[in-house]
Design an enzyme around this catalytic site. Structure first.
Site, mmCIF file in Angstrom:
data_model
loop_
_atom_site.group_PDB
_atom_site.id
_atom_site.type_symbol
_atom_site.label_atom_id
_atom_site.label_comp_id
_atom_site.label_asym_id
_atom_site.label_seq_id
_atom_site.Cartn_x
_atom_site.Cartn_y
_atom_site.Cartn_z
ATOM 1 N N ASP A 306 -25.841 22.093 42.212
ATOM 2 C CA ASP A 306 -25.797 21.335 41.010
ATOM 3 C C ASP A 306 -27.084 20.863 40.909
ATOM 4 O O ASP A 306 -27.220 19.543 40.195
ATOM 5 C CB ASP A 306 -24.874 20.074 41.495
ATOM 6 C CG ASP A 306 -24.520 19.038 40.192
ATOM 7 O OD1 ASP A 306 -24.859 19.580 39.158
ATOM 8 O OD2 ASP A 306 -24.464 17.775 40.428
ATOM 9 N N ASP A 308 -28.945 20.977 38.102
ATOM 10 C CA ASP A 308 -29.416 21.242 36.714
ATOM 11 C C ASP A 308 -30.891 21.125 36.639
ATOM 12 O O ASP A 308 -31.593 20.118 37.104
ATOM 13 C CB ASP A 308 -28.930 20.010 35.845
ATOM 14 C CG ASP A 308 -27.456 20.189 35.705
ATOM 15 O OD1 ASP A 308 -27.237 20.520 34.594
ATOM 16 O OD2 ASP A 308 -26.638 19.407 36.342
ATOM 17 N N ARG A 333 -35.438 19.626 39.401
ATOM 18 C CA ARG A 333 -34.160 19.102 40.371
ATOM 19 C C ARG A 333 -34.484 19.820 41.681
ATOM 20 O O ARG A 333 -34.005 18.990 42.668
ATOM 21 C CB ARG A 333 -33.270 19.004 39.470
ATOM 22 C CG ARG A 333 -31.977 18.206 40.317
ATOM 23 C CD ARG A 333 -30.831 17.884 39.044
ATOM 24 N NE ARG A 333 -29.730 17.817 39.860
ATOM 25 C CZ ARG A 333 -28.504 17.146 39.061
ATOM 26 N NH1 ARG A 333 -28.722 16.952 37.716
ATOM 27 N NH2 ARG A 333 -27.353 16.977 39.663
#
Lengths: 575, 174
Positions: A306, A308, A333
């Site tokens: 996850d 992004d 990230r």
């Protein structure tokens, strides 16, 4: 400035009653925003999301300094009456401030007095699903204010009255498409990107004609059949592969390129869609006139965490090996600080290094920057995998900032956090508008590394050397977008104690803090009127900061109350 | 011409106000998705203690499923009647309780069932509701409980005894 001179710059706002006007209390002149002004914004104004096309989040104003910042006091506030994540910057054009709130309101205020000029409230569909109840701000051009909405419209409002000039439905919200970003405006186009990756959308960036809202171009972030990169998606997975666009692009007018960060692929487990999954977790360079992809760099392939790469890289030129690199700088990230080169013929990898503990990448290709993975730390179908940094990464959407005086990049980071994801054996069938994650949700947990002393960090990195120069540590998470100023300061909120903070940009010394109504995840801005410098920010906790707080409370067995409710705060030096 | 009538019928079905109307007394409940989508839900389809089922109401006479609004999604689960509070017990049918499946926070409609506590958690923002106690908010940002739906059993099938207690969906505020 005299009233006569103000009037000569624009036209007087004389508010009449109408659907968008409530409690009109102020008469202010309005200055038209030309494309030339957007290219060279005046120091006293904050005309776009990050203040300027390069994305620095930098105000040249220097009245407030490390020597006097302790005299900073609130001069006015305005309660929005709305809960959830107030993330938009106060955008200011010669004394008129525009702020957006969750639930799609635009509030126009006299930036000096705080008096309301007009207020627009979109009538949202009652069956709307808002996974990210927020809005990240307006864009300005001419005498209009532009907003992208959570029900997938783009709207142009009259800057003087708040009346709707045009309203274009870009997509069907019932299929999981929505907008959270402030539009980018350049060359007569209003550009937006779609959210909805958790709902199995196919991401895209779209441009509308600023004059009439008619579609100009649309570029998918997942290539379709026959397009380069389509073969990085097996079977039909490209149709529901996510790759959202969450934040406003930065723009290089010399190259005529806009740079967009892209989200992770859907569903979350990479082995549910084997391949690189272009252009997920990437930066895309798009020609502003045509939307054509001129280059890209994928930070990491086949995302399964996850992660992004939601932030847009900052346009920073830095020295490297005896030459000046026209750079793109992105604290990711995925926990690496990426430095790339932006060129007419594409994007080239320069270097990257971790800025938080990162246990997933084993090495980077020295030429391309492509990472190799520790497969034990890569979530997959039918297995439980723990990895650090966790799913919110080393830094989520909160924008970093660059100060051309210190030549430091300021990163709002979260260190020491890890996530555990359990992949479903097979993802639940895709259904439009429904969560499409491919994980066993109740088994998703967050933890922090054993012996960790803190989570939140404010980091400063010298772009002339590529080295970290100082770090301020916060006990808990940091969700604070950053403003830096010509006065030598760094401002941010982001902590769950409701504080708004000021640090010395050069040394990292903590200089000032002020406890607001709620937690701050709003983007701060700075502007000046009649020779007075103001610092402005919205306080209003919600969305991912709230979600992370809930996860941390579950891990620690605590219950942390961060009150919600939006308030615009404007500060200046006390006489 | 051959296509005209079916297409006209399709348009009429899409615009049928009965498909948007909220649950009405005597509506039957049908499976919202899965292999049995559109089929009536019988009491026997709900084992004690869960899992959750998602239903739409159906006009029992015209057999029109009211599936043209997300706000008509109904959560069903069968609980131990002795553990239900007074209002919940009165609205339940043989221990089956029904609530709006749309979170009052920001409208999410996917739920994680927590059988030990007979509670549900919204994966979007982690609001938790106690289904034994009129779906009161236990944790998270939701401002109010999920609207309950009174149930009855007709010929072994689940049916609606009264309208939603409260308005389903989120509040924009401000």
């Amino acid at each position: 400035m005299s009233a006569k001179k103000l009037a000569s710059l624009g036209f007087v706002i004389l508010v009449a009653l109408g659907p968008a006007m409530l409690n009109a209390q102020s008469t202010v002149s309005y200055t038209s925003v030309t494309e030339q002004r957007l290219l060279n914004p005046e120091p006293q104004n904050w005309l776009m999301y990050r203040g300027s096309f390069n994305g620095w989040g930098y105000s040249p104003l220097d009245q407030v300094t490390p020597a006097n910042v302790k005299k900073l006091v609130p001069v006015w506030t305005f309660s929005t009456g709305v809960n959830e994540g107030h993330q938009s910057p106060p955008i200011v054009n010669n004394g008129v401030m525009f702020v957006t709130t969750p639930q799609q309101q635009v509030i126009a205020l006299n930036a000096k007095t705080g008096d309301l000029i007009w207020r627009y409230k979109k009538d949202l569909p009652e069956d709307l699903l808002q996974l990210h109840p927020t809005n990240r701000g307006v864009a300005l051009l001419g005498d209009r204010v532009y907003m992208a909405t959570v029900d997938a419209h783009v709207i142009a409002l009259d800057a003087r009255t708040g009346a709707v000039v045009w309203d274009t439905t870009v997509e069907d919200y019932k299929k999981g498409y929505y907008f959270t970003l402030a539009p980018l405006i350049a060359k007569g186009k209003v550009m937006v990107g779609t959210s909805g990756g958790e709902l199995g959308i196919r991401g895209y960036i779209a441009a509308l004609d600023a004059a009439d809202g008619k579609p100009a171009w649309k570029t998918y972030t997942i290539p379709g059949p026959g397009e380069p990169g389509h073969d990085t998606w097996p079977g039909e997975t490209w149709k529901t592969g996510g790759v959202s666009v969450w934040l406003t692009a930065h723009y290089d007018p010399d190259l005529n390129l806009s740079f967009w960060g892209t989200g992770n692929a859907a569903p979350w487990m990479g082995d549910m869609r084997p391949g690189d999954n272009l252009y997920s977790s990437s930066v895309l360079a798009l020609d502003v006139d045509t939307g054509k992809i001129r280059g890209y760099h994928q930070y990491h392939w086949n995302d399964s965490w996850d992660w992004d790469e939601v932030s847009t890289p900052l346009l920073i030129d830095f020295p490297k090996d005896g030459r000046t690199v026209k750079g793109l700088v992105h604290p990711g990230r995925n926990g690496y600080l990426w430095r790339l080169e932006r060129r007419a013929d594409g994007i080239k990898f320069v270097d990257a290094r971790p800025f938080v503990t990162q246990e997933v990448f084993t090495k980077l290709d020295p030429v391309t920057g492509r990472p190799s993975y520790n497969e034990e730390r890569k979530p997959r179908a039918g297995a439980s995998v723990t990895f650090c940094p966790g799913l919110w990464g080393g830094k989520d959407w909160t924008p970093a900032s660059y100060n051309p005086k210190t030549k430091y990049l300021y990163i709002p980071a979260n260190e020491n956090l890890c996530s555990t994801l359990v992949g479903q054996a097979k993802p639940d069938p895709y259904e439009p508008g429904k969560l499409y994650l491919g994980i066993d949700r109740p088994k998703t947990t967050m933890s922090w590394r054993q012996g960790a002393s803190h989570i939140g960090e404010l980091q400063a990195w010298d772009m002339t050397t590529g080295q970290r120069v100082w770090t301020h540590k916060f006990p808990f998470q940091n969700w604070g977008p950053i403003l830096t100023t010509g006065g030598g300061l760094v401002f941010l909120g982001g902590t769950n104690d409701r504080n708004f903070w000021a640090f010395d940009a050069k040394t990292g010394a903590e200089l000032w803090k002020f406890k607001t109504n709620s937690g701050i995840t709003g983007v701060p801005s700075s502007f000046a009127i009649d020779g007075v410098q103001y610092i402005a920010v919205q306080s209003g906790w919600g969305v991912d900061a709230q979600r992370m707080q809930a996860r941390l409370d579950t891990f620690r067995g605590t219950k942390t109350e961060v009150p919600q409710g939006g308030v615009i705060w404007v500060f200046a030096l006390k006489d | 011409m051959g296509l005209a009538l079916p297409l006209a019928g399709l348009v009429a079905a899409q615009d049928d106000p009965r498909r948007k109307a909220r649950p009405q007394p005597n509506d039957r409940l049908v499976f919202a998705r899965g292999d049995r989508q559109g089929q009536p839900i019988m009491l026997a389809d709900l084992p004690a203690g869960g899992p959750l089922l998602t239903a739409y109401p159906m006009d029992p006479t015209a057999k029109v499923v009211r599936d043209d609004s997300r706000l008509n999604q109904i959560l069903l689960v069968r609980l131990d009647p002795s553990r239900l509070n007074g209002d919940t017990r009165e609205r339940a049918a043989d221990g089956v309780v029904a609530y709006s499946a749309v979170c009052t926070h920001t409208g999410c409609d996917t739920w994680d069932w927590q059988p030990e506590s007979s509670t549900i958690k919204c994966p979007c923002h982690f609001s938790e509701f106690d289904l034994k106690e009129s779906a009161r908010v236990m944790n998270g940002p939701a401002p109010r409980r999920l609207p309950a739906l009174p149930l009855k059993v007709v010929d072994g099938a689940l049916a609606v005894a009264g309208g939603f207690v409260g308005r389903p969906g989120f509040e924009a505020g401000g």
